[in-house]
Design a protein around this motif. Structure first.
Motif, PDB file in Angstrom:
ATOM      1  N   ARG A 102     -13.300  -6.275 -39.769  1.00  0.00           N
ATOM      2  CA  ARG A 102     -12.847  -7.386 -38.827  1.00  0.00           C
ATOM      3  C   ARG A 102     -12.275  -6.608 -37.670  1.00  0.00           C
ATOM      4  O   ARG A 102     -12.865  -7.250 -36.553  1.00  0.00           O
ATOM      5  CB  ARG A 102     -11.911  -8.168 -39.519  1.00  0.00           C
ATOM      6  CG  ARG A 102     -12.192  -8.464 -41.098  1.00  0.00           C
ATOM      7  CD  ARG A 102     -13.411  -9.591 -40.834  1.00  0.00           C
ATOM      8  NE  ARG A 102     -13.351  -9.961 -42.403  1.00  0.00           N
ATOM      9  CZ  ARG A 102     -12.790 -10.940 -43.034  1.00  0.00           C
ATOM     10  NH1 ARG A 102     -11.744 -11.706 -42.611  1.00  0.00           N
ATOM     11  NH2 ARG A 102     -13.092 -11.120 -44.302  1.00  0.00           N
ATOM     12  N   HIS A 103     -11.702  -5.647 -37.592  1.00  0.00           N
ATOM     13  CA  HIS A 103     -11.126  -5.132 -36.238  1.00  0.00           C
ATOM     14  C   HIS A 103     -12.358  -4.331 -35.533  1.00  0.00           C
ATOM     15  O   HIS A 103     -12.163  -4.620 -34.272  1.00  0.00           O
ATOM     16  CB  HIS A 103      -9.962  -3.904 -36.709  1.00  0.00           C
ATOM     17  CG  HIS A 103      -9.590  -3.220 -35.667  1.00  0.00           C
ATOM     18  ND1 HIS A 103      -8.625  -3.786 -34.827  1.00  0.00           N
ATOM     19  CD2 HIS A 103      -9.696  -2.014 -35.006  1.00  0.00           C
ATOM     20  CE1 HIS A 103      -8.366  -3.041 -33.703  1.00  0.00           C
ATOM     21  NE2 HIS A 103      -8.988  -1.944 -33.812  1.00  0.00           N
ATOM     22  N   GLU A 104     -13.103  -3.710 -35.804  1.00  0.00           N
ATOM     23  CA  GLU A 104     -14.303  -3.084 -35.372  1.00  0.00           C
ATOM     24  C   GLU A 104     -15.115  -4.205 -34.475  1.00  0.00           C
ATOM     25  O   GLU A 104     -15.424  -3.968 -33.599  1.00  0.00           O
ATOM     26  CB  GLU A 104     -14.820  -2.117 -36.106  1.00  0.00           C
ATOM     27  CG  GLU A 104     -15.885  -1.614 -35.313  1.00  0.00           C
ATOM     28  CD  GLU A 104     -16.409  -0.080 -35.290  1.00  0.00           C
ATOM     29  OE1 GLU A 104     -17.395   0.468 -34.856  1.00  0.00           O
ATOM     30  OE2 GLU A 104     -15.281   0.550 -36.056  1.00  0.00           O
ATOM     31  N   LEU A 105     -15.293  -5.367 -35.125  1.00  0.00           N
ATOM     32  CA  LEU A 105     -16.147  -6.335 -34.809  1.00  0.00           C
ATOM     33  C   LEU A 105     -15.511  -7.114 -33.859  1.00  0.00           C
ATOM     34  O   LEU A 105     -15.998  -7.485 -32.576  1.00  0.00           O
ATOM     35  CB  LEU A 105     -16.474  -7.335 -35.754  1.00  0.00           C
ATOM     36  CG  LEU A 105     -17.518  -6.856 -36.797  1.00  0.00           C
ATOM     37  CD1 LEU A 105     -17.706  -7.777 -38.085  1.00  0.00           C
ATOM     38  CD2 LEU A 105     -18.934  -6.208 -36.448  1.00  0.00           C
ATOM     39  N   LYS A 106     -14.157  -7.171 -33.845  1.00  0.00           N
ATOM     40  CA  LYS A 106     -13.681  -8.049 -32.582  1.00  0.00           C
ATOM     41  C   LYS A 106     -13.294  -6.944 -31.604  1.00  0.00           C
ATOM     42  O   LYS A 106     -13.459  -7.246 -30.412  1.00  0.00           O
ATOM     43  CB  LYS A 106     -11.874  -8.190 -33.077  1.00  0.00           C
ATOM     44  CG  LYS A 106     -11.895  -9.512 -34.050  1.00  0.00           C
ATOM     45  CD  LYS A 106     -10.464  -9.523 -34.418  1.00  0.00           C
ATOM     46  CE  LYS A 106     -10.211 -10.866 -35.316  1.00  0.00           C
ATOM     47  NZ  LYS A 106      -8.700 -11.018 -35.813  1.00  0.00           N
ATOM     48  N   HIS A 111     -15.334  -5.672 -26.028  1.00  0.00           N
ATOM     49  CA  HIS A 111     -15.863  -4.544 -25.086  1.00  0.00           C
ATOM     50  C   HIS A 111     -17.201  -4.147 -25.392  1.00  0.00           C
ATOM     51  O   HIS A 111     -17.683  -3.216 -25.813  1.00  0.00           O
ATOM     52  CB  HIS A 111     -14.950  -3.194 -25.360  1.00  0.00           C
ATOM     53  CG  HIS A 111     -13.484  -3.419 -25.281  1.00  0.00           C
ATOM     54  ND1 HIS A 111     -12.736  -3.201 -23.987  1.00  0.00           N
ATOM     55  CD2 HIS A 111     -12.608  -3.295 -26.389  1.00  0.00           C
ATOM     56  CE1 HIS A 111     -11.555  -3.509 -24.382  1.00  0.00           C
ATOM     57  NE2 HIS A 111     -11.519  -3.560 -25.786  1.00  0.00           N
ATOM     58  N   PRO A 112     -18.012  -5.407 -25.051  1.00  0.00           N
ATOM     59  CA  PRO A 112     -19.494  -5.215 -25.337  1.00  0.00           C
ATOM     60  C   PRO A 112     -20.073  -4.124 -24.428  1.00  0.00           C
ATOM     61  O   PRO A 112     -19.876  -4.075 -23.411  1.00  0.00           O
ATOM     62  CB  PRO A 112     -20.205  -6.555 -24.755  1.00  0.00           C
ATOM     63  CG  PRO A 112     -18.902  -7.099 -23.878  1.00  0.00           C
ATOM     64  CD  PRO A 112     -17.725  -6.621 -24.413  1.00  0.00           C
ATOM     65  N   GLY A 113     -21.105  -3.575 -25.160  1.00  0.00           N
ATOM     66  CA  GLY A 113     -22.018  -2.434 -24.275  1.00  0.00           C
ATOM     67  C   GLY A 113     -21.334  -1.441 -24.108  1.00  0.00           C
ATOM     68  O   GLY A 113     -21.864  -0.266 -23.599  1.00  0.00           O
ATOM     69  N   ILE A 114     -20.053  -1.079 -24.582  1.00  0.00           N
ATOM     70  CA  ILE A 114     -19.165   0.216 -24.408  1.00  0.00           C
ATOM     71  C   ILE A 114     -19.267   0.992 -25.728  1.00  0.00           C
ATOM     72  O   ILE A 114     -18.980   0.469 -26.853  1.00  0.00           O
ATOM     73  CB  ILE A 114     -18.091  -0.148 -24.022  1.00  0.00           C
ATOM     74  CG1 ILE A 114     -17.903  -0.648 -22.770  1.00  0.00           C
ATOM     75  CG2 ILE A 114     -17.163   1.272 -23.973  1.00  0.00           C
ATOM     76  CD1 ILE A 114     -16.362  -1.165 -22.445  1.00  0.00           C
ATOM     77  N   ASN A 115     -20.352   2.263 -25.559  1.00  0.00           N
ATOM     78  CA  ASN A 115     -20.398   2.871 -26.939  1.00  0.00           C
ATOM     79  C   ASN A 115     -19.512   3.983 -27.341  1.00  0.00           C
ATOM     80  O   ASN A 115     -19.594   5.032 -27.989  1.00  0.00           O
ATOM     81  CB  ASN A 115     -21.891   3.222 -26.824  1.00  0.00           C
ATOM     82  CG  ASN A 115     -22.878   2.267 -26.877  1.00  0.00           C
ATOM     83  OD1 ASN A 115     -22.548   0.981 -27.468  1.00  0.00           O
ATOM     84  ND2 ASN A 115     -23.800   2.228 -26.130  1.00  0.00           N
ATOM     85  N   ASP A 116     -18.212   4.345 -26.333  1.00  0.00           N
ATOM     86  CA  ASP A 116     -17.719   5.493 -26.383  1.00  0.00           C
ATOM     87  C   ASP A 116     -16.466   5.144 -27.122  1.00  0.00           C
ATOM     88  O   ASP A 116     -15.523   6.104 -26.771  1.00  0.00           O
ATOM     89  CB  ASP A 116     -17.472   6.160 -25.152  1.00  0.00           C
ATOM     90  CG  ASP A 116     -16.770   5.414 -24.095  1.00  0.00           C
ATOM     91  OD1 ASP A 116     -16.549   4.107 -24.251  1.00  0.00           O
ATOM     92  OD2 ASP A 116     -16.366   5.891 -22.933  1.00  0.00           O
ATOM     93  N   ARG A 117     -16.302   4.143 -27.584  1.00  0.00           N
ATOM     94  CA  ARG A 117     -15.053   3.843 -28.400  1.00  0.00           C
ATOM     95  C   ARG A 117     -15.164   3.934 -29.904  1.00  0.00           C
ATOM     96  O   ARG A 117     -16.184   3.722 -30.530  1.00  0.00           O
ATOM     97  CB  ARG A 117     -14.607   2.160 -28.241  1.00  0.00           C
ATOM     98  CG  ARG A 117     -14.432   1.877 -26.893  1.00  0.00           C
ATOM     99  CD  ARG A 117     -14.187   0.416 -26.462  1.00  0.00           C
ATOM    100  NE  ARG A 117     -13.008  -0.171 -27.101  1.00  0.00           N
ATOM    101  CZ  ARG A 117     -11.604   0.142 -26.493  1.00  0.00           C
ATOM    102  NH1 ARG A 117     -11.532   0.303 -25.335  1.00  0.00           N
ATOM    103  NH2 ARG A 117     -10.626  -0.431 -27.277  1.00  0.00           N
ATOM    104  N   ILE A 118     -14.114   4.483 -30.406  1.00  0.00           N
ATOM    105  CA  ILE A 118     -14.144   4.471 -32.118  1.00  0.00           C
ATOM    106  C   ILE A 118     -12.782   3.850 -32.501  1.00  0.00           C
ATOM    107  O   ILE A 118     -11.881   4.201 -32.828  1.00  0.00           O
ATOM    108  CB  ILE A 118     -14.070   6.015 -32.529  1.00  0.00           C
ATOM    109  CG1 ILE A 118     -14.903   7.115 -31.889  1.00  0.00           C
ATOM    110  CG2 ILE A 118     -13.893   6.039 -33.903  1.00  0.00           C
ATOM    111  CD1 ILE A 118     -14.820   8.359 -32.078  1.00  0.00           C
TER     112      ILE A 118
END
Length: 330
Positions: A102-106, A111-118
Motif C-alpha cells: 500500500r505504501h509503495e503504490l501511494k 511521484h508518477p514517472g519517477i523511477n529512482d525512488r525505493i
C-alpha cells in the motif's frame, strides 16, 4: 519470487491481480486444445498463490503503519516503529508486506514517472545473525556489490546513502525472532538495526514469532525497543463472523469447473476445527485441495479432498487445544 531483492519486491508490487475467467466445463470443452492448456495453467498459477484475503490483522497493520509513516517523515531521531508478533501461520508476513504494498503504490501515485525512488525495503533476519549479515541483507536488497573483505562500516554507509537518496519511507524486517539479546552477536544486531533506524528517515516495521517471549523486549536494549515500537499481537482466529467471511472470500476466488457455490462456506466450522483457526493453514488447505481437483479432473472441493491435505504441526497443535478446550466446556 524473492521479496528480499529490489527486483523481487517490484515484481510483487506490479504483479497483476486479475483472476482467470470463471468457465463451465462445457465452455472449456468447446475451447481449442491450446486455449484449454493455457486456461488450466492460469488456474493452477492462480490457486498456487490466490489473492490475499482481507483480514482484520492486515487492515489494522496497514492503518497503524500508515499512521506512523506520516509523522516519521519529519522526525529527526527516535522514530516510532511497529512490531507484529505471534504464532507462526497467523498472517504476520502477509500483514507487513501488504503495508509495504500500500505504501509503495501511494508513493508511486504521488511521484508518477519517477523511477529512482525505493519507497520500501524488505529483508529477513538470518539465523544466528551478525551485524555484518544484517548490513549485507540491506545491500543485497539494493543490489549493491559487497566484496568478501569489504569493511562493514563502508557497507552500512553505502546502504544509508542509497536509502536516503532514494527517499525510502518504510523498512520491513521479518524473522526478528532470530535476534537473541542474550547473546553478544544478537545484542550487536539490535544495535545495528537501531543505528540504521536513526540514520535512515524511514519507519521500521518488525515481524517475528512470539517476539515478546523470545527476549527481544527485555533488558536495557529491549526496553528501548519496547519504548519505540507499537506491538500488534497476532493469534488464531476464533470461529465466528470474520472466519466465516474469510472462508467465503476464498470460495469466491476458486476457479473450478464443477465447484458448487456455498460448498466451502458450508464447511467453515470443519475448516476451523481442522486448522485451529490458523489463517496460514486455511490457505494451505484450500489451495492444496483446489490444485488436487484441477490435476485429477474432479474440479470441485469436497470435505474429503480437504481432509487429504496434510496439516502443519502448528495447526495440529492449535486444533488439539481447541478440541480440548471445547471438551472442558462441555
Amino acid at each position: 519470487m524473492q521479496l528480499t531483492t529490489k527486483e523481487g519486491w517490484r515484481n510483487f508490487v506490479e504483479r497483476p491481480s486479475r483472476m482467470p475467467e470463471r468457465l463451465s466445463r462445457r465452455q472449456r470443452r468447446e475451447s481449442s486444445t491450446t486455449e484449454r492448456e493455457r486456461y488450466d495453467e492460469e488456474r493452477i498459477d492462480h490457486h498456487t498463490r490466490m489473492l490475499v484475503i482481507a483480514t482484520s490483522l492486515v487492515d489494522h497493520t496497514v492503518i497503524c503503519g500508515s499512521r506512523l509513516i506520516l509523522p516519521n517523515r519529519h522526525t529527526i531521531s527516535a522514530r516510532r516503529g511497529l512490531m507484529v508478533s505471534g504464532l507462526a501461520g497467523t498472517g504476520k508476513t502477509t500483514a507487513i508486506t501488504q503495508l509495504g504494498l500500500r505504501h509503495e503504490l501511494k508513493d508511486r501515485a504521488r511521484h508518477p514517472g519517477i523511477n529512482d525512488r525505493i519507497p520500501v525495503v524488505y529483508i529477513t533476519v538470518p539465523p544466528a545473525a551478525t551485524p555484518r549479515m544484517i548490513a549485507v541483507e540491506f545491500a543485497r536488497f539494493l543490489g549493491l556489490p559487497v566484496r568478501t573483505r569489504a569493511n562493514m562500516t563502508d557497507i552500512m554507509e553505502a546502504v544509508v546513502g542509497v536509502l536516503t537518496d532514494t527517499r525510502c519511507g518504510l523498512v520491513l524486517i521479518d524473522e526478528v525472532h532470530n535476534i537473541s539479546l542474550a547473546t553478544r552477536s544478537g545484542a550487536e544486531v539490535s544495535d545495528t538495526l537501531k543505528y540504521f533506524s536513526e540514520r535512515i528517515p524511514a519507519t521500521f516495521v518488525y515481524a517475528g514469532v512470539n517476539v515478546e517471549e523470545e527476549g527481544l523486549l527485555s533488558g536495557t536494549r529491549g526496553g528501548q525497543i519496547a519504548g519505540r515500537f507499537t506491538l500488534i499481537p497476532t493469534s488464531p482466529f476464533p470461529y465466528g463472523t470474520e472466519w466465516q467471511g474469510l472462508v467465503a472470500q476464498l470460495e469466491d476466488n476458486l476457479r473450478l469447473l464443477d465447484h458448487q457455490p456455498d460448498t466451502l462456506t458450508g464447511l467453515d466450522r470443519f475448516l476451523h476445527t481442522r486448522t485451529g483457526g490458523m489463517i496460514g493453514s486455511l490457505l494451505l488447505q484450500v489451495r492444496g485441495a483446489a490444485l488436487d481437483t484441477i490435476l485429477s479432473g474432479t474440479e470441485k472441493v469436497t470435505r474429503e479432498g480437504l481432509a487429504k491435505i496434510p496439516l502443519d504441526h502448528t495447526a495440529q497443535q492449535a486444533a488439539t487445544m481447541n478440541r480440548s478446550a471445547k471438551g472442558r466446556r462441555q
